[in-house]
Motif scaffolding. Structure first.
Motif, PDB file in Angstrom:
ATOM      1  N   ASP A   9       0.822  -1.222   0.000  1.00 36.43           N
ATOM      2  CA  ASP A   9       0.000   0.000   0.000  1.00 36.43           C
ATOM      3  C   ASP A   9       0.853   1.268   0.000  1.00 36.43           C
ATOM      4  N   ASP A  10       0.550   2.146  -0.908  1.00 35.45           N
ATOM      5  CA  ASP A  10       1.269   3.416  -1.087  1.00 35.45           C
ATOM      6  C   ASP A  10       2.735   3.211  -1.463  1.00 35.45           C
ATOM      7  N   LYS A  14      -1.245   3.275  -5.167  1.00 36.68           N
ATOM      8  CA  LYS A  14      -1.722   4.230  -4.163  1.00 36.68           C
ATOM      9  C   LYS A  14      -2.988   3.713  -3.485  1.00 36.68           C
ATOM     10  N   GLU A  15      -2.939   3.642  -2.152  1.00 33.01           N
ATOM     11  CA  GLU A  15      -4.060   3.070  -1.402  1.00 33.01           C
ATOM     12  C   GLU A  15      -5.355   3.865  -1.593  1.00 33.01           C
ATOM     13  N   PHE A  18      -7.596   2.168  -3.860  1.00 31.28           N
ATOM     14  CA  PHE A  18      -8.356   1.066  -3.263  1.00 31.28           C
ATOM     15  C   PHE A  18      -9.596   1.624  -2.565  1.00 31.28           C
ATOM     16  N   THR A 101       3.632  -7.244   3.365  1.00 31.74           N
ATOM     17  CA  THR A 101       2.551  -6.286   3.591  1.00 31.74           C
ATOM     18  C   THR A 101       1.763  -6.624   4.849  1.00 31.74           C
ATOM     19  N   THR A 107      -8.126  -9.062   2.143  1.00 34.55           N
ATOM     20  CA  THR A 107      -7.970  -7.719   1.568  1.00 34.55           C
ATOM     21  C   THR A 107      -6.694  -7.619   0.739  1.00 34.55           C
ATOM     22  N   GLN A 108      -5.589  -8.049   1.344  1.00 37.29           N
ATOM     23  CA  GLN A 108      -4.303  -7.911   0.672  1.00 37.29           C
ATOM     24  C   GLN A 108      -4.205  -8.866  -0.528  1.00 37.29           C
ATOM     25  N   LYS A 111      -5.972  -7.395  -3.464  1.00 36.68           N
ATOM     26  CA  LYS A 111      -5.148  -6.343  -4.088  1.00 36.68           C
ATOM     27  C   LYS A 111      -4.053  -6.968  -4.950  1.00 36.68           C
ATOM     28  N   ASN A 184      -0.770   9.961  -0.585  1.00 37.30           N
ATOM     29  CA  ASN A 184      -0.705   8.880   0.407  1.00 37.30           C
ATOM     30  C   ASN A 184      -1.782   8.977   1.483  1.00 37.30           C
ATOM     31  N   ILE A 185      -2.228   7.827   1.945  1.00 34.41           N
ATOM     32  CA  ILE A 185      -3.209   7.759   3.027  1.00 34.41           C
ATOM     33  C   ILE A 185      -2.563   8.208   4.340  1.00 34.41           C
TER      34      ILE A 185
END
Ligand SMILES: [Mg+2]
Length: 212
Positions: A9-10, A14-15, A18, A101, A107-108, A111, A184-185
């Motif tokens: 992620d990021d 880019k999260e 998502f 990760t 979830t992952q 992705k 970024n988140i």
């Protein structure tokens, strides 16, 4: 031999993409397409998008049910050109690629599937914290990769200063931080103790190709 392990992620994508994908799924599933823009605005303002959307649109769901959609939906996300070019070039140089990760398996893995990372990274070199039993910066995550190839040089590419680099630095890995381009988140704060800092800061993943 060189092994380069990426954060997800990021780092590889880019999260926020998502998050947008999840909001779109909710809006479509609940038959309220206009909800997408509303939720995104709430998110950007730091409000509780789920709670506000349920109230405004009188949705017949709970916050927990929206969270479940968020976590389990099949995301529409993709690698950008820089990520794709970088992975392809590293692979052509016979550098081993890995992924480490933190997050839930479903979830992952969704992705990873959507990004097509299986094309570049072997499943035995993918570590998802929920499956593995611990997450960054636990030493076991990094040892997993070192034990497999004890004579290799290891590199870690990430974005999160609080957990991505500290253990990698300690174990002698070369660390690289992809700088936040504003999307970024989680924001990056470089005013922290030196052991948490990456060796290199990069503006695009392509810069890795000159550093490895
Ligand atoms: Mg990250």
């Amino acid at each position: 031999m060189k092994v380069i392990v990426f954060d997800l992620d990021d780092t590889l994508y880019k999260e926020i993409d998502f998050l947008k994908s999840a909001y779109r799924e909710m809006a479509e599933n609940l038959g309220r397409p206009e909800m997408y823009d509303y939720m995104l605005r709430l998110y950007r303002d730091g409000d509780n998008a789920f709670k506000c959307a349920i109230e405004k649109y009188h949705l017949p769901v709970t916050i927990e049910q929206l969270l479940e959609i968020y976590r389990t939906h099949k995301p529409h996300i993709a690698l950008d050109d820089a990520a794709r070019t970088t992975l392809a070039t590293l692979m052509s140089r016979s550098i081993v690629l890995g992924l480490m990760t933190d997050g839930r398996s479903v979830t992952q893995r969704n992705k990873i599937e959507a990004l097509g990372l299986g094309h570049w990274i072997g499943n035995e070199d993918i570590l998802v914290s929920e499956e593995f039993g611990c997450g960054k910066p636990d030493e076991r995550c990094y040892r997993y990769f070192m034990d497999k190839r004890p004579n290799a040089r290891h590199y870690y590419v990430g974005d999160n200063l609080s957990k991505d680099f500290v253990m990698a630095n300690k174990l002698g890995w070369t660390t690289m931080c992809l700088l936040d381009d504003g999307r970024n988140i989680f924001k990056q704060d470089f005013t922290i103790e030196t052991q948490y800092l990456p060796k290199y800061k990069i503006n695009t993943l392509k810069e890795i190709l000159n550093l490895i």
